[in-house]
Enzyme design. Structure first.
Site, mmCIF file in Angstrom:
data_model
loop_
_atom_site.group_PDB
_atom_site.id
_atom_site.type_symbol
_atom_site.label_atom_id
_atom_site.label_comp_id
_atom_site.label_asym_id
_atom_site.label_seq_id
_atom_site.Cartn_x
_atom_site.Cartn_y
_atom_site.Cartn_z
ATOM 1 N N TYR A 138 -1.054 -0.877 -1.020
ATOM 2 C CA TYR A 138 -1.462 -2.018 -0.185
ATOM 3 C C TYR A 138 -0.797 -1.914 1.196
ATOM 4 O O TYR A 138 -1.478 -1.914 2.237
ATOM 5 C CB TYR A 138 -1.091 -3.338 -0.869
ATOM 6 C CG TYR A 138 -1.122 -4.523 0.067
ATOM 7 C CD1 TYR A 138 -2.310 -4.913 0.676
ATOM 8 C CD2 TYR A 138 0.046 -5.235 0.374
ATOM 9 C CE1 TYR A 138 -2.340 -5.985 1.559
ATOM 10 C CE2 TYR A 138 0.026 -6.297 1.244
ATOM 11 C CZ TYR A 138 -1.164 -6.666 1.842
ATOM 12 O OH TYR A 138 -1.188 -7.715 2.722
ATOM 13 N N ALA A 277 9.019 -5.129 -10.561
ATOM 14 C CA ALA A 277 9.099 -3.798 -9.933
ATOM 15 C C ALA A 277 8.697 -3.889 -8.466
ATOM 16 O O ALA A 277 7.717 -4.549 -8.124
ATOM 17 C CB ALA A 277 8.181 -2.831 -10.666
#
Ligand code: UDP
Length: 319
Positions: A138, A277
């Site tokens: 992203y 994470a």
């Protein structure tokens, strides 16, 4: 100005489109409704439902003074699992948009970039000259777009500004955050207050921060929209300016939960869960460049963000 707002049926796009209509601009919203909502397009804006890659060219051929580009895929986890969606939906689609901008001589572009372009910071607050090392596709896709925009500005005279958002929150009246899959902290906490979720899981309580939970820089979506209007006015032909948008102040996950308890009067049970994470401990923006170059100053507090998001949540529940 006559302005094309891509992604204007989504959260940040619809709030910006509403601000632009209120400021008297002629607004056309282009959105494929993959994650947006047709009823989030503000009254007074013309709505075109369509794919960015296909529809931007024919629209820009009408002649526009500028594009505000919000249409994007924006889920970090999804980008790790299905990077192809991000290279296609963000990078390829924006390349097509840039080509349409070049072909039709659209003079201005304001792009919705992100703090995720920086990745794990070496130091905070994060300035615009910090290394850009995104930790997921992203952020990498948004950084690739920023790189493309710089080259188009230099080669083709485009007046461009990228705004790198930190944690956007709050609502503007009936325009707010309505994600099918909610991952963001404030809407999740407010779901607990409105009874649609039992509790909030705080991802980690052993971070190197004052209370052990992660610290983020939250910015009200109305302050963000004001920055877009300033960027539109100040954009210079042949230049691609990049600004961080945050408040310069960090709040921990626990502080956000406490602010939500204070605003809603709900006890909001919170549990501690393992770290998520890819989360850095602290992300705080330096917005000095936006202050000095654009004259931008965020004025809304965390309580304003939570209060406006809470009103939005309750109004939708009652609708
Ligand atoms: N967070 C959390 N519980 C949740 C959602 C988020 O503890 O259910 C934490 C997340 O780990 C991060 C902060 O809240 O430290 C803000 O996360 P969000 O997803 O809202 O934005 P991000 O900073 O990831 O862009």
């Amino acid at each position: 100005m006559k302005l094309l707002v891509t992604g204007g049926a989504g959260y940040v796009g619809s709030v910006n489109a509403a601000h632009l209509v209120e400021a008297g601009h002629e607004v056309v919203v282009l959105d494929d409704l993959s994650t947006g909502h047709a009823d989030a397009v503000p009254e007074g804006a013309r709505f075109v439902e369509g794919e960015l890659s296909e529809a931007a060219g024919p629209l820009l051929a009408e002649g526009f003074d500028g594009v505000l580009h919000f249409a994007a895929k924006s889920l970090v986890g999804e980008s790790v699992a299905k990077p192809e969606l991000y290279w296609d939906g963000n990078v390829v689609a924006t390349f097509r948009l840039l080509e349409a901008i070049r072909e039709h001589g659209t003079p201005r572009l304001v792009f919705s970039s992100t703090a995720a372009t920086y990745g794990e910071p070496e130091r905070t607050p994060i300035r615009e000259d910090a290394p850009t090392r995104p930790t997921n596709p992203y952020g990498a896709s948004k950084l690739a777009i920023d790189t493309m925009i710089t080259s188009y500005a230099h080669a083709h005279g485009l007046a461009a500004v990228s705004l790198r958002y930190f944690n956007v929150a709050g609502a503007h009246g009936r325009f707010g955050e309505r994600h099918a899959v909610e991952t963001h902290l404030i809407p999740i906490v407010l779901q607990v207050a409105s009874g649609s979720r039992e509790s909030v899981a705080m991802y980690g309580d052993d971070w190197p921060t004052p209370d052990g939970t992660c610290v983020r820089d939250y910015i009200h979506v109305d302050d963000l929209a004001e920055a877009h209007q300033l960027a539109l006015q100040k954009a210079q032909p042949g230049t691609h300016a990049i600004y961080n948008l945050g408040s310069g102040t960090g709040y921990s996950v626990l502080q956000v939960v406490q602010a939500c308890r204070a605003v809603t009067g709900h006890p909001i049970p919170a549990t501690t869960a393992p770290r998520r994470a890819g989360d850095p401990a602290v992300l705080i923006a330096s917005s000095e460049a936006a202050a000095s170059d654009l004259g931008w100053k965020p004025v809304r507090t965390l309580e304003d963000m939570v209060g406006d998001a809470w009103r939005f949540t309750r109004d939708r529940a009652g609708a």
